[in-house]
Design an enzyme around this catalytic site. Structure first.
Site, mmCIF file in Angstrom:
data_model
loop_
_atom_site.group_PDB
_atom_site.id
_atom_site.type_symbol
_atom_site.label_atom_id
_atom_site.label_comp_id
_atom_site.label_asym_id
_atom_site.label_seq_id
_atom_site.Cartn_x
_atom_site.Cartn_y
_atom_site.Cartn_z
ATOM 1 N N ASP A 157 32.165 36.025 -60.214
ATOM 2 C CA ASP A 157 33.424 35.657 -59.576
ATOM 3 C C ASP A 157 34.528 35.570 -60.626
ATOM 4 O O ASP A 157 34.334 35.051 -61.731
ATOM 5 C CB ASP A 157 33.247 34.303 -58.882
ATOM 6 C CG ASP A 157 34.545 33.800 -58.284
ATOM 7 O OD1 ASP A 157 34.857 34.212 -57.157
ATOM 8 O OD2 ASP A 157 35.236 33.019 -58.957
ATOM 9 N N THR A 188 34.579 39.763 -56.856
ATOM 10 C CA THR A 188 33.385 38.904 -56.784
ATOM 11 C C THR A 188 32.183 39.535 -57.467
ATOM 12 O O THR A 188 31.359 38.832 -58.056
ATOM 13 C CB THR A 188 33.052 38.606 -55.304
ATOM 14 O OG1 THR A 188 34.214 38.053 -54.668
ATOM 15 C CG2 THR A 188 31.905 37.636 -55.181
ATOM 16 N N GLY A 207 22.344 45.522 -52.802
ATOM 17 C CA GLY A 207 22.651 46.928 -52.534
ATOM 18 C C GLY A 207 21.411 47.794 -52.583
ATOM 19 O O GLY A 207 20.526 47.597 -53.411
ATOM 20 N N ARG A 260 60.387 60.138 -49.616
ATOM 21 C CA ARG A 260 61.070 59.510 -48.481
ATOM 22 C C ARG A 260 62.512 59.184 -48.825
ATOM 23 O O ARG A 260 62.784 58.518 -49.826
ATOM 24 C CB ARG A 260 60.335 58.226 -48.077
ATOM 25 C CG ARG A 260 60.971 57.464 -46.915
ATOM 26 C CD ARG A 260 60.926 58.276 -45.622
ATOM 27 N NE ARG A 260 61.620 57.578 -44.547
ATOM 28 C CZ ARG A 260 61.015 56.826 -43.630
ATOM 29 N NH1 ARG A 260 59.705 56.654 -43.682
ATOM 30 N NH2 ARG A 260 61.719 56.252 -42.671
ATOM 31 N N THR A 275 21.384 37.891 -56.970
ATOM 32 C CA THR A 275 22.110 36.921 -56.150
ATOM 33 C C THR A 275 21.243 36.389 -55.010
ATOM 34 O O THR A 275 20.532 37.139 -54.346
ATOM 35 C CB THR A 275 23.370 37.574 -55.563
ATOM 36 O OG1 THR A 275 24.220 37.974 -56.631
ATOM 37 C CG2 THR A 275 24.129 36.611 -54.664
ATOM 38 N N SER A 326 26.986 33.005 -58.946
ATOM 39 C CA SER A 326 27.434 32.980 -60.337
ATOM 40 C C SER A 326 26.517 32.153 -61.234
ATOM 41 O O SER A 326 26.316 32.485 -62.400
ATOM 42 C CB SER A 326 28.861 32.431 -60.415
ATOM 43 O OG SER A 326 29.765 33.281 -59.741
ATOM 44 N N GLU A 369 29.599 41.105 -59.993
ATOM 45 C CA GLU A 369 29.312 40.902 -61.415
ATOM 46 C C GLU A 369 29.968 39.643 -61.981
ATOM 47 O O GLU A 369 30.360 39.596 -63.143
ATOM 48 C CB GLU A 369 29.764 42.127 -62.226
ATOM 49 C CG GLU A 369 29.054 43.402 -61.856
ATOM 50 C CD GLU A 369 27.580 43.390 -62.236
ATOM 51 O OE1 GLU A 369 27.230 42.838 -63.295
ATOM 52 O OE2 GLU A 369 26.774 43.934 -61.461
ATOM 53 N N GLY A 372 55.646 51.800 -42.604
ATOM 54 C CA GLY A 372 54.712 52.068 -41.507
ATOM 55 C C GLY A 372 53.687 53.116 -41.848
ATOM 56 O O GLY A 372 52.522 53.032 -41.432
#
Length: 696
Positions: A479, A475, A227, A367, A188, A194, A477, A454
């Site tokens: 889009d 995104t 990366g 809950r 990239t 892409s 590998e 919450g």
């Protein structure tokens, strides 16, 4: 009127309804207007519609179902879980600074490989199914760690294995395997993602020195989001346009995009090498354990042998040779070998969805809130609104699991056989599933947070970090919108082949049958069938999915043909783009359902098979109902049938709720992996751990 009951339906349905349709409708309406409350004062008090109360709950053994789900590589996943459970110092804290997180992530990877002895690189080619099982388990422990491992072994290591030749494997395999050679995957660029064929980095061959010169010609060509680059990487697989001297000495020939191994840091001192400029991409929305960086190359020279030359080579005298005749074919072959990244992301995304669904459903069972007057409070999962949020999601999680398992099995077969048709099939299927599954998971993570109120907002309960870390999967590998366009394009090619008498890829096998079956005028009799046996018949469900896809495909082809005459091919495509994206999604949903149905047939345990059938029916009917307008507009479904589908989908959601605990338990995720107090396996421990966390 209803079709004959299928064997699978019989296993799920022990109830036989002998009432006449009119009587049944009146009774159902009466019960809807005056729902009776059960008077059960136990913890499991539930509100049930009378129409459901006479039907028995499916008996499911979570252990047996889990054995079927997790398959033969369960042992290596448990080794991963056990290692990190034994090393509290390697567990990621809730609050951690970016730089500290990166170093922790590196220690986690080193510990996994060198201490725990789990060596994923050995399975990248030999046993991809086992490799992806490791990836899923590691990503469940920490998503940054899963991505860092994937960069090292799938991307950097995978490029060496898949795009290089024996000399590259001999030289680099051991160092990649043992982490001595930490590496990057530099595809990239700042201005191109892409559209890989549009990248601008160049690699010019110098015949005088027998070297390639790697150059970043402008700022738009800086390699971005790489990366492992910012801190730890020592090598990079750099994708660049290969430029060779032409007959005219002042000109260069562009041979297309190729991959090159470029050292970026000194192996001993770790200093950045001359001509290489590395900068940090900085703090991200998520995945801050991964050190993404930007790379600029200022006339960096590398040996000719550093060209990964499986699909194209340059001799000492500058002659280019390739087993493939054109730039486009070489480019397609190169990207085809890198499809494993998409496969891994689709599979890992399902792993994230399992964690989120497990936490949300366990909390919803725990809950309690409100209830009938003067009666105990009830579980919030007893509310239809909560079931509507979570049960179709649980059904989709199971559906995606089987679809992505099918994908990695096909990928493994492709790596073994190198069959051309299988390569094309896996390429299209991985593009579609990666796009569809990661988009669905991204939306579902927010729904799970909301479903837990919450407490879902507390960082300790993980929805925030899961959502942020997973978001980029849409995104990575490729889009998702671009990938769906690839699926639509392949569908249109298959459609043309159908009418030219050509071969059809396995992914589109239903197109082998006469398209007329799905494009003919709907049968006015079957359009009105509303019996439960009919609606839960896999044939009806698949036919409905295929009918929708076939109509979308035919109408897209007609529209494209019409608009191409005035707008040209690109303009026509853009005019029909939303239609094409819907077509691609419809096709992927069809493939997912097909694989779910097949997985149920293969399940050896009758009770597990019955539970899966129930979940599959919810998945199918919920999707049909969500697009009921399409079916109504063409009279595929009459009004009475549409109502029956809606009612049955609600009922199935209620039934799945009754076994939701067993279904999430079958994912077999230990508490130290889910790491959310409100998602503990034992309800009695949930609030205790939660209160301890805040200091009580």
């Amino acid at each position: 009127m209803s079709s004959a009951t299928t064997p699978n339906t019989k296993e799920v349905n022990n109830h036989v309804d002998d009432e006449q349709p009119t009587t049944r409708r009146i009774r159902h309406l009466s019960l809807h207007l005056n729902p009776p409350f059960t008077h059960n004062h136990h913890y499991n008090h539930q509100i049930e519609l009378g129409a459901c109360s006479s039907r028995s709950k499916v008996d499911v053994n979570a252990g047996q179902l889990s054995s079927y789900l997790r398959g033969k590589h369960r042992d290596v996943q448990e080794r991963v879980f056990a290692y990190f459970n034994s090393r509290p110092d390697l567990q990621t804290p809730i609050e951690i600074l970016k730089d500290d997180y990166r170093e922790l992530c590196m220690r986690q990877l080193v510990g996994l490989v060198r201490e725990a002895g789990i060596r994923p690189f050995r399975y990248v080619v030999e046993d991809p199914v086992k490799y992806f099982a490791i990836i899923e388990a590691v990503g469940s422990v920490d998503m940054s760690l899963g991505i860092k491992l994937g960069v090292q072994y799938s991307l950097w290591g995978g490029s060496v294995l898949n795009l290089g030749t024996k000399k590259h494997k001999d030289k680099y395999f051991e160092g990649i395997d043992n982490l001595e050679y930490l590496g990057c995957f530099a595809m990239t660029e700042l201005h191109h993602g892409s559209n890989v064929q549009g990248i601008q980095t160049i690699a010019t061959f110098d015949p005088v020195t027998d070297e390639f010169i790697i150059t970043t010609p402008n700022d738009g060509a800086i390699k971005w989001w790489i990366g492992n680059a910012a801190v730890h990487g020592k090598f990079a697989t750099v994708f660049a346009k290969l430029m060779l001297p032409a007959h005219d000495k002042n000109a260069l020939s562009d041979m297309g995009v190729h991959a090159f191994i470029v050292p970026i840091r000194d192996l001993k001192t770790h200093k950045t090498l001359p001509g290489v400029e590395i900068n940090d991409c900085g703090h991200k929305v998520g995945l801050n354990g991964v050190d993404n960086g930007a790379l600029r190359f200022r006339d960096v020279r590398i040996p000719r042998e550093n060209l990964l030359n499986r699909f194209g080579d340059v001799s000492r005298d500058g002659k280019y040779t390739s087993p493939l005749p054109t730039i486009n074919k070489r480019f397609a072959a190169t990207l085809g070998e890198l499809v494993g990244g998409r496969v891994g992301l689709a599979y890992s995304s399902v792993g994230v969805l399992k964690i989120a669904a497990t936490i949300a459903i366990r909390y919803s069972l725990l809950r309690q809130q409100f209830g009938p007057p003067k009666q105990p409070e009830i579980s919030i999962l007893d509310y239809q609104s909560q079931q509507h949020k979570l049960m179709p999601m649980l059904a989709s999680t199971y559906a995606f699991h089987f679809a992505t398992v099918h994908l990695i099995e096909k990928y493994a077969e492709m790596k073994k056989t190198h069959d051309e048709q299988l390569v094309a099939d896996v390429h299209a299927l991985s593009a579609g599933l990666k796009s569809y599954v990661t988009s669905y998971t991204a939306k579902s993570l927010s729904i799970c947070r909301e479903a837990c109120g919450g407490h879902g907002y507390a960082a300790v309960n993980r929805f925030g970090s899961l959502r942020n870390d997973h978001d980029i999967f849409q995104t990575f590998e490729g889009d998702n919108t671009v990938l769906l366009q690839q699926v639509a394009g392949d569908l249109l090619k298959q459609y043309q082949e159908k009418f030219r008498g050509g071969t059809i890829a396995a992914t589109w096998s239903y197109l082998r049958e006469s398209m007329n079956t799905y494009l003919s005028q709907p049968n006015p009799v079957t359009a009105r069938w509303e019996g439960e046996d009919h609606l839960r018949d896999p044939k009806f469900q698949l036919d409905a999915f295929r009918y929708r896809t076939s109509r979308l495909l035919q109408s897209a082809a007609v529209r494209l043909r019409k608009h191409t005459k005035t707008l040209g091919s690109f303009g026509a495509w853009n005019r029909c783009l939303n239609h094409l994206l819907t077509l691609a999604e419809s096709h992927i949903e069809t493939v997912i359902l097909e694989n779910f149905i097949e997985a149920i047939k293969r399940c050896p345990d009758a009770n597990s098979r019955a539970a899966l059938k129930l979940v599959c029916d919810l998945y199918a009917l919920n999707l049909i109902w969500s697009d009921i307008g399409t079916y109504r507009n063409v009279d595929y479904v009459a009004p009475n049938k549409a109502k029956a589908i809606h009612k049955l989908a609600d009922y199935l959601s209620f039934q799945v709720k009754n076994i939701a605990k067993e279904l999430v338990d079958a994912f077999d995720l230990p508490d130290h992996v889910t790491r959310a107090p409100i998602g503990k396996q034992s309800p009695g421990e949930a609030y205790a751990e939660y209160t301890q966390y805040v200091g009580f």
